[in-house]
Design an enzyme around this catalytic site. Structure first.
Site, mmCIF file in Angstrom:
data_model
loop_
_atom_site.group_PDB
_atom_site.id
_atom_site.type_symbol
_atom_site.label_atom_id
_atom_site.label_comp_id
_atom_site.label_asym_id
_atom_site.label_seq_id
_atom_site.Cartn_x
_atom_site.Cartn_y
_atom_site.Cartn_z
ATOM 1 N N ASP A 49 0.879 -1.162 0.000
ATOM 2 C CA ASP A 49 0.000 0.000 0.000
ATOM 3 C C ASP A 49 0.930 1.229 0.000
ATOM 4 O O ASP A 49 2.118 1.111 0.322
ATOM 5 C CB ASP A 49 -0.890 -0.038 1.244
ATOM 6 N N ASP B 124 -0.120 5.116 0.880
ATOM 7 C CA ASP B 124 -0.361 6.147 1.897
ATOM 8 C C ASP B 124 -0.504 5.537 3.286
ATOM 9 O O ASP B 124 -1.353 4.684 3.510
ATOM 10 C CB ASP B 124 -1.610 6.946 1.539
ATOM 11 N N ASP C 117 -1.352 -0.477 6.115
ATOM 12 C CA ASP C 117 -1.575 0.220 7.390
ATOM 13 C C ASP C 117 -3.044 0.295 7.763
ATOM 14 O O ASP C 117 -3.381 0.542 8.914
ATOM 15 C CB ASP C 117 -1.010 1.648 7.335
#
Length: 224
Positions: A9, A11, A171
Site C-alpha cells: 500500500d 499512503d 496500514d
C-alpha cells in the site's frame, strides 16, 4: 524456494500522507461547518475517493453543500500543494532497496488515483523507481476498491504471480481485509492511534514499523 512478489500500500504504509490528507479534507469542509477529526478520519483509511467522501458528507451533514465528487476534487487540488511535505516512513527505504537489490518483484497497490500518485512521485523518484508496477484506485481493471480483494488480485496478475506467493504490507484495516480476501500473506503496520485488536485477528503479523520486518520469516532474502 518459491519466488515471492511483494505488494505495498502507499499512503500510511510507505508515505506519511495521512495528516496532510486530513488537512486537505478540512480545507474543503470547514467553510460549510464540517470538521474531520480522528474519530471520523479513521473510518476513511484505505478507501478510495468517492467512497470516503460519501462517508464524510453523511457524517457531517454536508449534503446541501457538496457532492462526493466536489469534495474529492477540492481535496485533490489542495493536497497537491502539500504532497512535497510527505516523509517516507521508517524502514521503508531500507526494505524497498533490499528487495530491489535482491531482484524481488515489488509493486504498489493503492486506493489513490494515478494523478495523485504522479504528484507524490515527483519528489520521491528514488523510491518509486524501484517498483516494477503501480496500480492506482482509478485503474479500469479495479472494479471494486479495498476492502474488496480486487486491487491485490489485479496487482498480482500484473506480475503473473499466484496470490499465495504474494506478501502485502498495509496500514489500514480495509487494506488488510483486501489482501486477506485475495488469499495473500498480509503484514499490518497500523497507525499507532488505532486499536490493534482487529489487525491482530486478521493479519499474519502486526508490526510497529517496517523496520521490525524480518524478511526470511516469509521466504524473502535476509538483510546482509
Amino acid at each position: 524456494q518459491m519466488s515471492k512478489t511483494v505488494l505495498f500500500d502507499l499512503d500510511g504504509t510507505l508515505l506519511d500522507t495521512e495528516a496532510l490528507s486530513t488537512k486537505a479534507i478540512n480545507h474543503v469542509i470547514t467553510p460549510f461547518g464540517g470538521f474531520c477529526d480522528w474519530s471520523l478520519k479513521k473510518r476513511l483509511l484505505g478507501l478510495k475517493g468517492v467512497d470516503w467522501a460519501t462517508i464524510v458528507i453523511q457524517d457531517q451533514s454536508l449534503q446541501d453543500y457538496l457532492t462526493p465528487q466536489q469534495l474529492v476534487s477540492g481535496w485533490e487540488q489542495h493536497l497537491a500543494t502539500l504532497y512535497h511535505q510527505a516523509d517516507i516512513l521508517p524502514g521503508a527505504m531500507k526494505l524497498i532497496h533490499h528487495l530491489h537489490a535482491k531482484g524481488v518483484p515489488q509493486g504498489i497497490c493503492t486506493s489513490s488515483y494515478y494523478h495523485a500518485v504522479s504528484l507524490k512521485r515527483s519528489t520521491k523518484e528514488d523510491m518509486f523507481s524501484m517498483f516494477r508496477m503501480i496500480l492506482a484506485g482509478d485503474d479500469e481493471a479495479v472494479v471494486n476498491g479495498k476492502p474488496s480483494p480486487d486491487p491485490y488480485l489485479v496487482g498480482a496478475s500484473r506480475f503473473n504471480a499466484n496470490a499465495e506467493d504474494c506478501i502485502v504490507f498495509e496500514d489500514a484495516l480495509s487494506g488488510v481485509q483486501s489482501g486477506k480476501a485475495a488469499g495473500m500473506v498480509v503484514i499490518a503496520i497500523p497507525d499507532t492511534r488505532l486499536d490493534k485488536t482487529p489487525f491482530l485477528e486478521l493479519a499474519d503479523e502486526v508490526l510497529e514499523t517496517l523496520e521490525d520486518f524480518v524478511p526470511e520469516k516469509y521466504g524473502l532474502p535476509s538483510y546482509d
